[in-house]
Design a protein around this motif. Sequence first.
Motif, PDB file in Angstrom:
ATOM      1  N   VAL A   1       0.854  -1.191   0.000  1.00  0.00           N
ATOM      2  CA  VAL A   1       0.000   0.000   0.000  1.00  0.00           C
ATOM      3  C   VAL A   1       0.888   1.238   0.000  1.00  0.00           C
ATOM      4  CG1 VAL A   1      -1.822   1.237   1.239  1.00  0.00           C
ATOM      5  CG2 VAL A   1      -1.727  -1.258   1.342  1.00  0.00           C
ATOM      6  N   LYS A   2       0.487   2.247  -0.775  1.00  0.00           N
ATOM      7  CA  LYS A   2       1.217   3.509  -0.798  1.00  0.00           C
ATOM      8  C   LYS A   2       0.637   4.371   0.333  1.00  0.00           C
ATOM      9  CE  LYS A   2       2.881   7.139  -3.863  1.00  0.00           C
ATOM     10  NZ  LYS A   2       2.970   7.969  -2.652  1.00  0.00           N
ATOM     11  N   VAL A   3       1.443   4.668   1.338  1.00  0.00           N
ATOM     12  CA  VAL A   3       0.925   5.301   2.551  1.00  0.00           C
ATOM     13  C   VAL A   3       1.495   6.695   2.793  1.00  0.00           C
ATOM     14  CG1 VAL A   3       0.595   5.036   5.040  1.00  0.00           C
ATOM     15  CG2 VAL A   3       0.768   3.001   3.593  1.00  0.00           C
ATOM     16  N   GLU A   4       0.620   7.629   3.110  1.00  0.00           N
ATOM     17  CA  GLU A   4       1.057   8.973   3.518  1.00  0.00           C
ATOM     18  C   GLU A   4       0.376   9.312   4.835  1.00  0.00           C
ATOM     19  OE1 GLU A   4       0.450  11.763   0.301  1.00  0.00           O
ATOM     20  OE2 GLU A   4       1.937  10.751  -0.960  1.00  0.00           O
ATOM     21  N   VAL A   5       1.125   9.870   5.761  1.00  0.00           N
ATOM     22  CA  VAL A   5       0.571  10.234   7.063  1.00  0.00           C
ATOM     23  C   VAL A   5       0.682  11.741   7.251  1.00  0.00           C
ATOM     24  CG1 VAL A   5       0.619   9.823   9.547  1.00  0.00           C
ATOM     25  CG2 VAL A   5       1.354   8.027   7.977  1.00  0.00           C
ATOM     26  N   PHE A   6      -0.449  12.352   7.589  1.00  0.00           N
ATOM     27  CA  PHE A   6      -0.500  13.799   7.753  1.00  0.00           C
ATOM     28  C   PHE A   6      -0.713  14.143   9.220  1.00  0.00           C
ATOM     29  CE2 PHE A   6      -0.747  15.001   3.299  1.00  0.00           C
ATOM     30  CZ  PHE A   6      -1.079  13.790   2.709  1.00  0.00           C
ATOM     31  N   PHE A   7       0.206  14.915   9.767  1.00  0.00           N
ATOM     32  CA  PHE A   7       0.106  15.312  11.167  1.00  0.00           C
ATOM     33  C   PHE A   7      -0.424  16.739  11.230  1.00  0.00           C
ATOM     34  CE2 PHE A   7       2.096  11.882  13.535  1.00  0.00           C
ATOM     35  CZ  PHE A   7       2.723  11.165  12.526  1.00  0.00           C
ATOM     36  N   THR A   8      -1.547  16.897  11.918  1.00  0.00           N
ATOM     37  CA  THR A   8      -2.171  18.205  12.012  1.00  0.00           C
ATOM     38  C   THR A   8      -2.614  18.475  13.449  1.00  0.00           C
ATOM     39  OG1 THR A   8      -3.895  19.611  11.023  1.00  0.00           O
ATOM     40  CG2 THR A   8      -4.486  17.325  11.463  1.00  0.00           C
ATOM     41  N   PHE A   9      -2.837  19.734  13.776  1.00  0.00           N
ATOM     42  CA  PHE A   9      -3.213  20.145  15.128  1.00  0.00           C
ATOM     43  C   PHE A   9      -2.284  19.529  16.161  1.00  0.00           C
ATOM     44  CE2 PHE A   9      -6.822  22.956  15.788  1.00  0.00           C
ATOM     45  CZ  PHE A   9      -7.027  23.322  14.479  1.00  0.00           C
ATOM     46  N   TRP A  10      -2.816  18.916  17.186  1.00  0.00           N
ATOM     47  CA  TRP A  10      -1.914  18.423  18.240  1.00  0.00           C
ATOM     48  C   TRP A  10      -1.015  17.313  17.710  1.00  0.00           C
ATOM     49  CZ3 TRP A  10      -3.062  22.604  20.002  1.00  0.00           C
ATOM     50  CH2 TRP A  10      -4.369  23.004  20.297  1.00  0.00           C
ATOM     51  N   GLY A  11      -1.435  16.656  16.655  1.00  0.00           N
ATOM     52  CA  GLY A  11      -0.597  15.622  16.049  1.00  0.00           C
ATOM     53  C   GLY A  11       0.733  16.184  15.571  1.00  0.00           C
ATOM     54  N   LEU A  12       0.708  17.460  15.155  1.00  0.00           N
ATOM     55  CA  LEU A  12       1.934  18.084  14.663  1.00  0.00           C
ATOM     56  C   LEU A  12       3.008  18.132  15.743  1.00  0.00           C
ATOM     57  CD1 LEU A  12       3.254  19.470  12.231  1.00  0.00           C
ATOM     58  CD2 LEU A  12       2.522  21.638  13.179  1.00  0.00           C
ATOM     59  N   LYS A  13       2.589  18.123  16.997  1.00  0.00           N
ATOM     60  CA  LYS A  13       3.563  18.168  18.094  1.00  0.00           C
ATOM     61  C   LYS A  13       4.499  16.958  18.051  1.00  0.00           C
ATOM     62  CE  LYS A  13       1.591  19.834  22.093  1.00  0.00           C
ATOM     63  NZ  LYS A  13       0.533  19.877  23.104  1.00  0.00           N
ATOM     64  N   VAL A  14       4.039  15.872  17.449  1.00  0.00           N
ATOM     65  CA  VAL A  14       4.896  14.684  17.324  1.00  0.00           C
ATOM     66  C   VAL A  14       6.110  14.986  16.452  1.00  0.00           C
ATOM     67  CG1 VAL A  14       4.991  12.279  16.556  1.00  0.00           C
ATOM     68  CG2 VAL A  14       2.882  13.190  17.517  1.00  0.00           C
ATOM     69  N   LEU A  15       5.917  15.853  15.459  1.00  0.00           N
ATOM     70  CA  LEU A  15       6.978  16.144  14.502  1.00  0.00           C
ATOM     71  C   LEU A  15       7.899  17.268  14.953  1.00  0.00           C
ATOM     72  CD1 LEU A  15       5.036  15.931  11.101  1.00  0.00           C
ATOM     73  CD2 LEU A  15       6.100  14.108  12.426  1.00  0.00           C
TER      74      LEU A  15
END
Lengths: 64, 133
Positions: B36-50
């Motif tokens: 599977v071709k996978v892309e993960v988008f980090f947004t809002f509080w998820g962005l804190k992971v990056l």
Amino acid sequence: MCPYPIILLSFSIKNVNVGDVVEIKATDPAFERDVVSWASETGHEILELNKSNEEIVALIRRVR
Amino acid sequence: MSTGGGGSLAIIVRSDNPESVYPALIIASTAATMGVKVEVFFTFWGLKVLVKGGIESVERKFREAIGGEPKGVPPLSMLIDMARKSGVEIYACSTTMQAMDLKEDALIEGCPIVGAATFVHKHVSGGSRILVF
């Protein structure tokens, strides 16, 4: 530990020649079912799949 | 490793709670190893992971929530590394970057910054399966 066994299997398969066999041992109980799903998706062949005590051993042949 | 033969999967992570971050990355990596071709988008509080230091933060939340060391789960940095090696692409949300006043150098490496149009084009119009954590 999840998802190590499947990820390691995928990397290992890429590192052998087509026709070669990879042996993976895992204690992750999910591996027994996961390897079947993985093989079904990737087309590689499960030659053996055994579970004894808490260890699962799989022999997988690289098909392509 | 990801031949694309298994279709396309987009995952949105909008929380930095461990129950969002770990399943997202585990499913992402596993799917990628299964074509599977996978892309993960980090947004809002998820962005804190990056954000640099964010990974340790998520691991701390996990330890506190479980009340000890989680067993059988790889360190988050290793999980992210395995995901990338499996072919998963990771993206940061530009709107969140602006809202939190973050510059690109605040993020860990390898996370292009994109907006909603990119997401819609690739995955909504593009017909991907989409998961939200």
